[in-house]
Write a protein that holds these residues in place. Sequence first.
Motif, mmCIF file in Angstrom:
data_model
loop_
_atom_site.group_PDB
_atom_site.id
_atom_site.type_symbol
_atom_site.label_atom_id
_atom_site.label_comp_id
_atom_site.label_asym_id
_atom_site.label_seq_id
_atom_site.Cartn_x
_atom_site.Cartn_y
_atom_site.Cartn_z
ATOM 1 N N LYS A 186 21.809 26.461 -2.608
ATOM 2 C CA LYS A 186 20.453 25.939 -2.772
ATOM 3 C C LYS A 186 19.398 26.871 -2.180
ATOM 4 N N THR A 187 19.633 28.147 -2.308
ATOM 5 C CA THR A 187 18.675 29.113 -1.775
ATOM 6 C C THR A 187 17.346 29.052 -2.516
ATOM 7 N N ASP A 188 17.365 28.449 -3.700
ATOM 8 C CA ASP A 188 16.114 28.329 -4.461
ATOM 9 C C ASP A 188 15.140 27.344 -3.816
ATOM 10 N N LEU A 189 15.635 26.525 -2.901
ATOM 11 C CA LEU A 189 14.770 25.507 -2.308
ATOM 12 C C LEU A 189 14.104 25.957 -1.008
ATOM 13 N N VAL A 190 14.471 27.115 -0.506
ATOM 14 C CA VAL A 190 13.866 27.587 0.748
ATOM 15 C C VAL A 190 13.271 28.979 0.577
ATOM 16 N N SER A 191 12.426 29.347 1.530
ATOM 17 C CA SER A 191 11.825 30.680 1.482
ATOM 18 C C SER A 191 12.821 31.706 2.020
ATOM 19 N N GLU A 192 12.549 32.969 1.737
ATOM 20 C CA GLU A 192 13.386 34.056 2.220
ATOM 21 C C GLU A 192 13.452 34.017 3.758
ATOM 22 N N GLU A 193 12.322 33.664 4.353
ATOM 23 C CA GLU A 193 12.227 33.593 5.808
ATOM 24 C C GLU A 193 13.164 32.524 6.377
ATOM 25 N N GLU A 194 13.123 31.347 5.754
ATOM 26 C CA GLU A 194 13.993 30.258 6.213
ATOM 27 C C GLU A 194 15.461 30.622 6.022
ATOM 28 N N LEU A 195 15.729 31.311 4.931
ATOM 29 C CA LEU A 195 17.095 31.709 4.638
ATOM 30 C C LEU A 195 17.612 32.681 5.707
ATOM 31 N N ASN A 196 16.759 33.612 6.090
ATOM 32 C CA ASN A 196 17.153 34.575 7.117
ATOM 33 C C ASN A 196 17.379 33.899 8.464
ATOM 34 N N LYS A 197 16.547 32.913 8.740
ATOM 35 C CA LYS A 197 16.688 32.162 9.992
ATOM 36 C C LYS A 197 18.053 31.462 10.013
ATOM 37 N N LEU A 198 18.379 30.891 8.883
ATOM 38 C CA LEU A 198 19.661 30.198 8.754
ATOM 39 C C LEU A 198 20.821 31.177 8.925
ATOM 40 N N ARG A 199 20.689 32.333 8.295
ATOM 41 C CA ARG A 199 21.721 33.359 8.411
ATOM 42 C C ARG A 199 21.956 33.738 9.861
ATOM 43 N N THR A 200 20.862 33.884 10.607
ATOM 44 C CA THR A 200 20.970 34.256 12.015
ATOM 45 C C THR A 200 21.632 33.145 12.822
ATOM 46 N N ILE A 202 23.850 30.998 11.805
ATOM 47 C CA ILE A 202 25.301 30.951 11.552
ATOM 48 C C ILE A 202 25.979 32.199 12.114
ATOM 49 N N ARG A 203 25.314 33.312 11.901
ATOM 50 C CA ARG A 203 25.753 34.604 12.437
ATOM 51 C C ARG A 203 27.058 35.173 11.903
ATOM 52 N N TYR A 204 28.068 34.344 11.713
ATOM 53 C CA TYR A 204 29.338 34.933 11.336
ATOM 54 C C TYR A 204 29.867 34.283 10.066
ATOM 55 N N ASN A 205 30.790 34.950 9.439
ATOM 56 C CA ASN A 205 31.511 34.334 8.332
ATOM 57 C C ASN A 205 30.676 33.928 7.127
ATOM 58 N N THR A 206 29.498 34.467 7.022
ATOM 59 C CA THR A 206 28.716 34.071 5.863
ATOM 60 C C THR A 206 29.224 34.799 4.633
ATOM 61 N N LEU A 207 29.664 34.014 3.695
ATOM 62 C CA LEU A 207 30.276 34.575 2.511
ATOM 63 C C LEU A 207 29.209 35.088 1.555
ATOM 64 N N ASP A 208 28.240 34.270 1.285
ATOM 65 C CA ASP A 208 27.344 34.588 0.197
ATOM 66 C C ASP A 208 26.203 33.579 0.210
ATOM 67 N N CYS A 209 25.081 33.965 -0.316
ATOM 68 C CA CYS A 209 24.007 33.002 -0.499
ATOM 69 C C CYS A 209 23.849 32.809 -1.994
ATOM 70 N N CYS A 210 23.796 31.595 -2.422
ATOM 71 C CA CYS A 210 23.719 31.393 -3.861
ATOM 72 C C CYS A 210 22.895 30.165 -4.185
ATOM 73 N N SER A 211 22.544 30.064 -5.404
ATOM 74 C CA SER A 211 21.963 28.843 -5.906
ATOM 75 C C SER A 211 22.728 28.500 -7.159
ATOM 76 N N LEU A 212 23.568 27.500 -7.053
ATOM 77 C CA LEU A 212 24.410 27.148 -8.189
ATOM 78 C C LEU A 212 23.549 26.628 -9.328
ATOM 79 N N LYS A 213 22.448 26.066 -8.958
ATOM 80 C CA LYS A 213 21.578 25.480 -9.960
ATOM 81 C C LYS A 213 20.755 26.557 -10.664
ATOM 82 N N ALA A 214 20.211 27.461 -9.885
ATOM 83 C CA ALA A 214 19.354 28.488 -10.459
ATOM 84 C C ALA A 214 20.196 29.664 -10.977
ATOM 85 N N ARG A 215 21.487 29.390 -11.153
ATOM 86 C CA ARG A 215 22.396 30.383 -11.744
ATOM 87 C C ARG A 215 22.502 31.684 -10.944
ATOM 88 N N ARG A 216 22.157 31.612 -9.650
ATOM 89 C CA ARG A 216 22.425 32.782 -8.819
ATOM 90 C C ARG A 216 23.813 32.525 -8.258
#
Length: 376
Positions: A186-200, A202-216
């Motif tokens: 659901k990366t389509d629902l947040v800003s790039e900034e919020e996404l980066n904050k989330l990434r930080t 979690i810090r580890y084991n992040t597989l991928d960021c995707c939006s299943l709905k927006a076909r990313r």
Amino acid sequence: MLPAMKTVEAEEEYAEDCPELVPIETKHQEKEENLDFIIKIPVTIVTGYLGAGKTTLLNYILTEQHNRKIAVILNEFGEGSAVEKSLAVSQGGELYEEWLELRNGCLCCSVKDNGLKAIENLMQKKGKFDYILLETTGLADPGAVASMFWVDAELGSDIYLDEKPDGLVNEATRQVALADMILINKTDLVSEEELNKLRTTIRYNTLDCCSLKARRKTHLSNILDLHAYDTLSGISLQKKLQHVSTAPHLDQSIVTVTFDVPGSAEEESLNVFIQNLLWEKNVKNKDGRCMEVIRLKGLVSIKDKPQQMIVQGIHELYELEESRVNWKDDAERACQLVFIGKNLDKDILQQLFITAVAETKEQTTAPGQDGACPPH
Ligand SMILES: Nc1nc2c(ncn2[C@@H]2O[C@H](COP(=O)(O)OP(=O)(O)OP(=O)(O)O)[C@@H](O)[C@H]2O)c(=O)[nH]1
Ligand SMILES: [Zn+2]
């Protein structure tokens, strides 16, 4: 919201495939032991918060070309099974029934109670599939589910991450802590900034960021075949589980309510009904507490629409979509709704729906609606 996945390898007996003519009994046994001819079927447990996108991911995997025969076990909560099945039908374009074999060789089944029993039944169909995907409920404690597999298995996992709703920090944290992989959806629902904050965070084991709905979409090779708990990879599930207590932590105040009302709904009234629940939050239970809906799913009939309509709601977001399935004949039309949340009262919700939304409504004052609740 936190969706997650885990992988287990369950053993299959080789015995059945042994050649019939073996001259000496001891040689036969030696062969089995030495060559380790055990066929293992990987199991990926998909866990994550309510509405994170688990079913969407499984539907995507089912319909993607991957040249694998995947058995998918969809989670069903409460009595909402028909709704979950219908959602899968509409997205995949195929009718899923108990152990239905899909055109691309995949198997699909929907089960109650986390589907562990289904895994046992599945094993009797060995040879028909080479991978198992299991969806757990959004409130599941992944530790408890994973422990059940660990009996004779090795395990790996993926997780998706969304927000942490109040009171659910335990499940969310545990889902992340036990994950081998985290997939942020659901990366389509947040800003790039919020996404980066989330990434930080979690810090580890992040597989991928995707939006299943927006076909990313994410690559299936990232999700399947993690082998996170193979003996060779060095991490055992037992070790992982040592750091987390396996006592269930499920928030007891969250309940599931479901009802089925024959006939059709008027679209405008349905919108008002949902908005009162999700936005205005002015629907109260018998004790005068405001109902708090976290997750809403439904299969409804809208007046004058030939298609079965799907309602999906998560916190304050909701959508009403046409499915690919048409109603067979008018007599069979009905609205089936599933709500998950706090302070929910089935009788009041159903009565409110009947009086305010159903086509044959009588204009009476709906129960439970007497002034707005304070914001929370
Ligand atoms: N905007 C957006 N919506 C998404 C995305 N992925 C899934 N959704 C929507 O989110 C809603 C819930 O998706 P599901 O796949 O049913 O979620 P789930 O995790 O299986 O839900 P539960 O089984 O109820 O816990 C549906 O309306 C999906 O269409 C995404 O990447 N972006
Ligand atoms: Zn689901």
